[in-house]
Design a protein around this motif. Structure first.
Motif, short mmCIF file in Angstrom:
data_model
loop_
_atom_site.label_atom_id
_atom_site.label_comp_id
_atom_site.label_asym_id
_atom_site.label_seq_id
_atom_site.Cartn_x
_atom_site.Cartn_y
_atom_site.Cartn_z
N GLN A 291 -78.88 36.10 21.09
CA GLN A 291 -79.16 37.48 20.77
C GLN A 291 -80.46 37.57 19.98
OE1 GLN A 291 -75.53 36.34 21.55
NE2 GLN A 291 -76.03 36.13 19.40
N ALA B 113 -75.70 24.91 21.87
CA ALA B 113 -75.90 24.30 20.54
C ALA B 113 -75.22 25.19 19.50
CB ALA B 113 -77.39 24.19 20.24
N GLU C 273 -84.65 32.66 10.29
CA GLU C 273 -83.73 31.58 9.89
C GLU C 273 -83.64 31.60 8.38
OE1 GLU C 273 -85.10 27.72 9.18
OE2 GLU C 273 -86.32 28.94 7.87
N THR D 130 -83.61 28.72 6.11
CA THR D 130 -84.05 27.58 5.30
C THR D 130 -85.31 27.89 4.49
OG1 THR D 130 -83.16 26.20 7.04
CG2 THR D 130 -84.55 25.10 5.43
N ARG E 37 -84.65 36.92 16.01
CA ARG E 37 -85.64 36.25 16.86
C ARG E 37 -85.76 37.05 18.15
NH1 ARG E 37 -83.88 29.82 16.24
NH2 ARG E 37 -83.64 29.89 13.97
N ARG F 31 -86.12 19.51 17.58
CA ARG F 31 -85.61 20.84 17.30
C ARG F 31 -86.77 21.83 17.24
NH1 ARG F 31 -81.66 22.64 15.89
NH2 ARG F 31 -82.08 23.09 13.72
N TYR G 62 -89.00 19.32 10.03
CA TYR G 62 -88.08 18.19 9.87
C TYR G 62 -88.75 16.83 9.70
CZ TYR G 62 -84.44 21.46 11.27
OH TYR G 62 -83.58 22.52 11.33
N GLU H 14 -85.98 36.68 21.21
CA GLU H 14 -85.83 35.79 22.36
C GLU H 14 -85.32 36.59 23.54
OE1 GLU H 14 -84.46 31.64 21.74
OE2 GLU H 14 -83.49 32.50 20.00
N GLU I 25 -77.69 24.17 2.56
CA GLU I 25 -78.91 23.42 2.22
C GLU I 25 -78.61 22.61 0.96
OE1 GLU I 25 -81.27 23.90 4.44
OE2 GLU I 25 -80.83 25.90 5.22
P1 HAM Z 1 -81.81 26.51 14.65
O1 HAM Z 1 -81.48 25.35 15.51
O2 HAM Z 1 -83.02 27.28 15.00
O3 HAM Z 1 -81.93 25.96 13.17
O4 HAM Z 1 -80.59 27.49 14.61
C1 HAM Z 1 -79.30 27.01 14.24
C2 HAM Z 1 -78.25 27.60 15.14
O5 HAM Z 1 -78.36 29.03 15.15
C3 HAM Z 1 -78.36 27.21 16.58
O6 HAM Z 1 -77.76 25.96 16.82
C4 HAM Z 1 -77.59 28.33 17.26
O7 HAM Z 1 -76.20 28.09 17.18
C5 HAM Z 1 -77.93 29.52 16.40
N1 HAM Z 1 -79.00 30.33 17.02
C6 HAM Z 1 -80.33 30.16 16.97
N2 HAM Z 1 -80.97 31.12 17.64
C7 HAM Z 1 -80.04 31.94 18.14
C8 HAM Z 1 -80.05 33.15 18.92
N3 HAM Z 1 -81.18 33.72 19.31
N4 HAM Z 1 -78.87 33.71 19.24
C9 HAM Z 1 -77.71 33.16 18.85
N5 HAM Z 1 -77.62 32.05 18.09
C10 HAM Z 1 -78.76 31.44 17.74
C11 HAM Z 1 -82.23 26.72 12.09
O8 HAM Z 1 -82.23 27.91 12.09
C12 HAM Z 1 -82.47 25.91 10.83
N6 HAM Z 1 -82.74 26.84 9.73
C13 HAM Z 1 -81.29 25.01 10.52
C14 HAM Z 1 -81.53 24.23 9.28
C15 HAM Z 1 -81.05 24.51 8.05
N7 HAM Z 1 -82.27 23.14 9.17
C16 HAM Z 1 -82.30 22.75 7.92
N8 HAM Z 1 -81.57 23.57 7.21
#
Ligand code: HAM
Length: 419
Positions: A112, A272, A72, A74, A103, A248, A253, A105, A121
């Motif tokens: 993906q 999401a 990610e 952040t 990731r 989350r 957070y 997953e 941010e």
């Molecule tokens: P997160 O909820 O882990 O937050 O990821 C944000 C978005 O990334 C998810 O809502 C989804 O749309 C997309 N996403 C996550 N994992 C996958 C995956 N394996 N495949 C496809 N799409 C994915 C964050 O990453 C935090 N950094 C958000 C944040 C920014 N919070 C504070 N600042």
């Protein structure tokens, strides 16, 4: 992990351009950080008991360093903020980023192992005004992209006063239910009870039904922040749902927490589109000063699925068909002249038949085809074929560049024609 081929890249570029435009309008500037970071950065910020850290990171050893492909954005942004002491340069920083995240997953539609996020941010602003603006920006952007059936869930996790109070209430609720919980959740009760509420296991979900709501335990300050956020979202006409159960997958957070999902398009269970929240202690935890922060990230693959099919807007272009050696030289020069005026050009310099080159011109999507053969070289002309209207005319070579450019870019009326 997927390839994104030229045939689909235009959809990505359109989405990225819409995001960059929205972020720029809201005063964000781009930051680019490395894709690799020391593993420890993610463990410390995302949290040891999260799925991301426990199971999903791509980590490897290089010499004495343990490195991880960023899961990610952040943590990297906060690391960069601390490393460059950005707080000394400006009181508030608004950053955006775009790029691949990793990731491990289980792959599914909309999930993906390499996926792409666009995120924002804000460092240095305690909110709640910027919290409301951030959520509102996201919703407007999704609406502008034509994504319907949006659901905005918000909650507050409170701050350092609220959390321990709620933690003990939650522990009192969870401990008697330990036997009903999955092994994974049972192990998390004492370590991080908040995570238990986020379990995907059906048995766990049933067991935690009726769990106490953190919103009933907010301190006065946290409540004021929360109430102001709701008031401001209402003023901005952002429809939202209060979801006290919103947890989350990341541990950093506090206070404002939000997620935007949609049931539109081809999105399945992974609905999401974007999520985020405040992380007021991360900068300090990473060795920086006490700087509040908030952010979100959205998953580009999911947004593209939600957007469904859309019409491709193809910029008008010219296809140059030279026949013979001299004509090829002139075709090259014509193409260069046209590009200098901003026209997209494809030159077919192969030694194939006119027929096969015209076939390519027709399927290329070009609007105009410029044919130069030996007789055109001799007479100083160019044959212009309008591939849309199926008409053809001969134009003087020394005016051809201007005529084609005017026709394609539409700045002046078409020369040589009265339609
Ligand atoms: P997160 O909820 O882990 O937050 O990821 C944000 C978005 O990334 C998810 O809502 C989804 O749309 C997309 N996403 C996550 N994992 C996958 C995956 N394996 N495949 C496809 N799409 C994915 C964050 O990453 C935090 N950094 C958000 C944040 C920014 N919070 C504070 N600042």
């Amino acid at each position: 992990m997927h390839d994104i081929l030229p045939a689909e890249i235009w959809r990505w570029q359109r989405l990225e351009a819409a995001f960059i435009e929205a972020a720029t309008l809201h005063g964000y500037s781009e930051i680019r950080t490395p894709i690799l970071e020391p593993t420890d950065l993610f463990v410390r910020s995302i949290g040891e008991s999260t799925d991301v850290v426990q199971k999903e990171m791509y980590t490897f050893q290089r010499h004495d360093d343990s490195l991880t492909l960023r899961p990610e954005g952040t943590a990297s942004a906060a690391r960069a903020y601390v490393q460059h002491a950005v707080q000394a340069l400006e009181p508030i920083s608004r950053w955006y980023y775009l790029g691949p995240m990793f990731r491990a997953e289980r792959p599914a539609r909309g999930r993906q192992r390499q996926f792409h996020q666009a995120g924002c941010e804000i460092f240095g602003d305690p909110g709640p005004t910027c919290d409301a603006e951030m959520i509102s920006m996201l919703v407007s952007m999704f609406v502008d992209l034509g994504i319907g059936e949006l659901e905005v869930s918000i909650s507050s996790l409170g701050g350092p006063e609220t959390r321990p109070k709620y933690r003990s209430v939650l522990l009192d609720f969870l401990r008697p239910k330990a036997a009903d919980l999955s092994e994974h959740s049972r192990a998390r009760i004492e370590v991080n009870p908040f995570r238990v509420l986020d379990s995907k296991d059906e048995g766990d979900r049933a067991a935690v039904e009726g769990a106490p709501s953190i919103l009933d335990y907010l301190s006065d300050e946290d409540r004021a922040h929360w109430d102001a956020l709701k008031t401001q979202l209402e003023a901005l006409e952002v429809p939202f749902r209060v979801s006290p159960g919103l947890v989350r997958g990341l541990d950093y957070y506090n206070r404002t927490l939000f997620e935007i999902s949609s049931s539109a398009g081809e999105l399945g269970a992974q609905n999401a589109l974007a999520g985020g929240g405040r992380y007021d202690t991360m900068v300090e935890d990473l060795g920086g000063p006490k700087i509040p922060a908030i952010g979100f990230a959205m998953g580009l693959e999911r947004i593209l699925l939600a957007m469904g099919e859309s019409e491709r807007v193809v910029e008008p272009s010219c296809f140059v068909v030279p026949m013979g050696e001299k004509a090829t030289i002139d075709g090259l020069v014509l193409a260069r002249e046209l590009r200098q005026l901003g026209v997209r050009v494809d030159v077919d310099g192969r030694q194939n038949s006119l027929k096969s080159k015209l076939r390519r011109a027709n399927s290329s999507g070009a609007r105009v085809c410029a044919i130069i053969g030996e007789s055109e070289i001799e007479t100083g002309t160019v044959q212009l074929k309008d591939l849309l209207q199926h008409s053809q005319e001969q134009v003087p070579r020394d005016r051809a560049t201007r005529i084609i450019a005017d026709r394609l870019l539409g700045s002046t009326p078409r020369a040589g024609g009265n339609d």
